[in-house]
Scaffold this active site. Structure first.
Site, short mmCIF file in Angstrom:
data_model
loop_
_atom_site.label_atom_id
_atom_site.label_comp_id
_atom_site.label_asym_id
_atom_site.label_seq_id
_atom_site.Cartn_x
_atom_site.Cartn_y
_atom_site.Cartn_z
N ASN A 11 0.86 -1.19 0.00
CA ASN A 11 0.00 0.00 0.00
C ASN A 11 0.89 1.24 0.00
O ASN A 11 1.69 1.44 0.92
CB ASN A 11 -0.89 -0.05 1.25
CG ASN A 11 -1.82 1.14 1.32
OD1 ASN A 11 -1.42 2.27 1.09
ND2 ASN A 11 -3.08 0.90 1.66
N HIS A 14 1.01 6.05 1.89
CA HIS A 14 1.87 6.90 2.74
C HIS A 14 2.94 7.62 1.94
O HIS A 14 3.48 8.63 2.40
CB HIS A 14 2.47 6.07 3.89
CG HIS A 14 1.40 5.62 4.84
ND1 HIS A 14 0.87 6.44 5.80
CD2 HIS A 14 0.70 4.47 4.89
CE1 HIS A 14 -0.10 5.80 6.43
NE2 HIS A 14 -0.22 4.61 5.91
N HIS A 47 -5.71 3.61 -1.69
CA HIS A 47 -7.03 3.92 -1.16
C HIS A 47 -7.35 5.36 -1.52
O HIS A 47 -6.72 6.29 -0.99
CB HIS A 47 -7.01 3.71 0.37
CG HIS A 47 -8.33 3.94 1.03
ND1 HIS A 47 -8.52 3.76 2.38
CD2 HIS A 47 -9.54 4.33 0.56
CE1 HIS A 47 -9.77 4.03 2.70
NE2 HIS A 47 -10.42 4.39 1.60
N ARG A 49 -9.42 8.01 -0.75
CA ARG A 49 -10.40 8.34 0.29
C ARG A 49 -11.31 9.45 -0.18
O ARG A 49 -10.93 10.28 -1.01
CB ARG A 49 -9.68 8.77 1.58
CG ARG A 49 -8.94 7.63 2.27
CD ARG A 49 -8.42 8.08 3.63
NE ARG A 49 -9.49 8.09 4.60
CZ ARG A 49 -9.66 7.16 5.55
NH1 ARG A 49 -8.81 6.15 5.67
NH2 ARG A 49 -10.65 7.24 6.39
N ARG A 53 -7.18 12.61 1.28
CA ARG A 53 -6.11 13.05 2.17
C ARG A 53 -4.72 12.59 1.72
O ARG A 53 -3.72 13.13 2.15
CB ARG A 53 -6.38 12.59 3.61
CG ARG A 53 -6.25 11.11 3.82
CD ARG A 53 -6.33 10.76 5.28
NE ARG A 53 -7.67 10.95 5.82
CZ ARG A 53 -8.10 10.35 6.92
NH1 ARG A 53 -7.31 9.55 7.60
NH2 ARG A 53 -9.33 10.54 7.35
N GLU A 73 -8.73 0.36 -3.04
CA GLU A 73 -9.58 0.37 -1.84
C GLU A 73 -10.52 1.56 -1.93
O GLU A 73 -10.08 2.67 -2.24
CB GLU A 73 -8.72 0.50 -0.58
CG GLU A 73 -7.84 -0.69 -0.33
CD GLU A 73 -6.92 -0.50 0.86
OE1 GLU A 73 -6.19 -1.43 1.19
OE2 GLU A 73 -6.94 0.60 1.47
N THR A 104 -8.21 3.14 8.49
CA THR A 104 -9.43 2.33 8.51
C THR A 104 -9.45 1.49 9.79
O THR A 104 -8.74 0.51 9.91
CB THR A 104 -9.48 1.42 7.26
OG1 THR A 104 -9.05 2.20 6.15
CG2 THR A 104 -10.87 0.91 7.00
N GLU A 158 -11.14 -9.46 2.86
CA GLU A 158 -9.87 -9.10 3.49
C GLU A 158 -10.15 -9.01 4.98
O GLU A 158 -10.98 -8.21 5.43
CB GLU A 158 -9.32 -7.78 2.95
CG GLU A 158 -8.00 -7.43 3.62
CD GLU A 158 -7.20 -6.35 2.92
OE1 GLU A 158 -7.33 -6.17 1.69
OE2 GLU A 158 -6.41 -5.67 3.61
N HIS A 198 -3.82 -4.82 7.79
CA HIS A 198 -3.95 -3.70 8.72
C HIS A 198 -3.07 -3.89 9.95
O HIS A 198 -3.22 -4.85 10.69
CB HIS A 198 -5.39 -3.42 9.17
CG HIS A 198 -5.53 -2.01 9.62
ND1 HIS A 198 -5.25 -1.60 10.89
CD2 HIS A 198 -5.83 -0.88 8.94
CE1 HIS A 198 -5.39 -0.30 10.97
NE2 HIS A 198 -5.74 0.17 9.80
N1 PXP Z 1 -5.85 -3.27 3.99
C1 PXP Z 1 -6.83 -2.33 4.03
C2 PXP Z 1 -8.17 -2.71 3.50
C3 PXP Z 1 -6.58 -1.04 4.54
O1 PXP Z 1 -7.58 -0.13 4.57
C4 PXP Z 1 -5.29 -0.72 4.99
C5 PXP Z 1 -5.01 0.64 5.51
O2 PXP Z 1 -5.15 1.60 4.50
C6 PXP Z 1 -4.29 -1.72 4.89
C7 PXP Z 1 -4.61 -2.99 4.42
C8 PXP Z 1 -2.86 -1.44 5.26
O3 PXP Z 1 -2.75 -1.14 6.61
P1 PXP Z 1 -1.35 -0.68 7.20
O4 PXP Z 1 -1.02 0.64 6.58
O5 PXP Z 1 -1.60 -0.60 8.66
O6 PXP Z 1 -0.34 -1.73 6.82
#
Ligand code: PXP
Length: 247
Positions: A11, A14, A47, A49, A53, A73, A104, A158, A198
């Protein structure tokens, strides 16, 4: 028996955060995609949003052009369904969204869904599936939510690993792991693909990679944080090694 290959979704929200913070045209998100894929990421996750953001619409379209496989996402809204149909990612993961949350915080609240909301879910899921997108729902690890996911037409779930990741108590850790394990088996037996994510990091990923039937793990924050010290490529190689060593 050797465990089957676990796919890694990286992901990159960030990284987009850094770009958005100063409204600059760097860091180049396609450069990030290239490094992630070279290091062994199987899929790039973003994602978009509702409050924009981090990832912006133009980022999403740029990433779609340069990545091999995209996991999008999104909230369960018509605006997002329209964007997804146009963007044509390989996968969509429908997630809950609250404006005030930092990230999330939990899975979709499927247990209390009134019939009208179920219909909206079903309609949106079938609109996405009709475009050839595989649809997953981000859920808490319960049998009930897995049954509802199946009923709504999802092809994958998921499992939200936040409660597992957040606890430091050994007994609670076992309880959370058992819930994830039971849900993994239950979802797989119902014919759903099982993904998880997550709060996963270099310390807890070894345990999660031992869960049965995991198709894919989606990880963001910890990889990007580690990359500050060792670079994105090595941060991904390091987490993949841990996942692959868990037979
Ligand atoms: N999976 C989903 C569906 C999420 O919403 C997120 C957070 O955006 C993640 C995985 C990744 O989470 P993390 O950034 O804590 O690794």
């Amino acid at each position: 028996m050797k465990k089957s290959y676990i796919r890694l979704g990286v992901n990159i929200d960030h990284i987009a955060f850094i770009k958005k913070a100063r409204e600059t045209n760097y860091p180049d998100l396609c450069r990030a995609v290239e490094i992630c894929e070279d290091a062994g990421a199987d899929v790039i996750t973003i994602h978009l949003r509702e409050d924009r953001r981090h990832i912006q619409d133009k980022d999403a379209y740029q990433i779609r052009q340069c990545c091999k496989e995209l996991n999008f996402e999104m909230a369960n809204t018509l605006e997002m369904v329209k964007i997804a149909k146009d963007l044509a990612p390989n996968y969509c993961c429908i997630v809950p969204e609250k404006r005030e949350e930092k990230t999330t915080e939990g899975g979709l609240n499927l247990s209390d869904l009134p019939t009208s909301s179920k219909t909206i879910f079903k309609d949106n899921i079938s609109l996405l599936k009709d475009t050839g997108i595989e649809v997953s729902l981000f859920i808490n690890p319960t049998r009930n939510d897995i049954e509802i996911s199946k009923e709504l037409g999802a092809q994958a779930v998921e499992l939200h690993t936040g409660s597992f990741s957040d606890t430091t108590d050994e007994n609670q850790l076992k309880i959370e792991f058992d819930k994830l394990s039971d849900s993994s088996i239950y979802a797989h037996d119902m014919g759903l693909k099982v993904n998880a994510g997550h709060g996963l990091n270099y310390m807890n990923i070894g345990k999660i990679a031992k869960l049965p039937h995991i198709n894919e793990l989606n990880i963001g924050h910890s990889i990007i944080a580690e990359s500050v010290y060792c670079g994105l490529k090595d941060a991904i190689i390091k987490i993949k090694r841990i996942i692959e060593s868990c037979d």
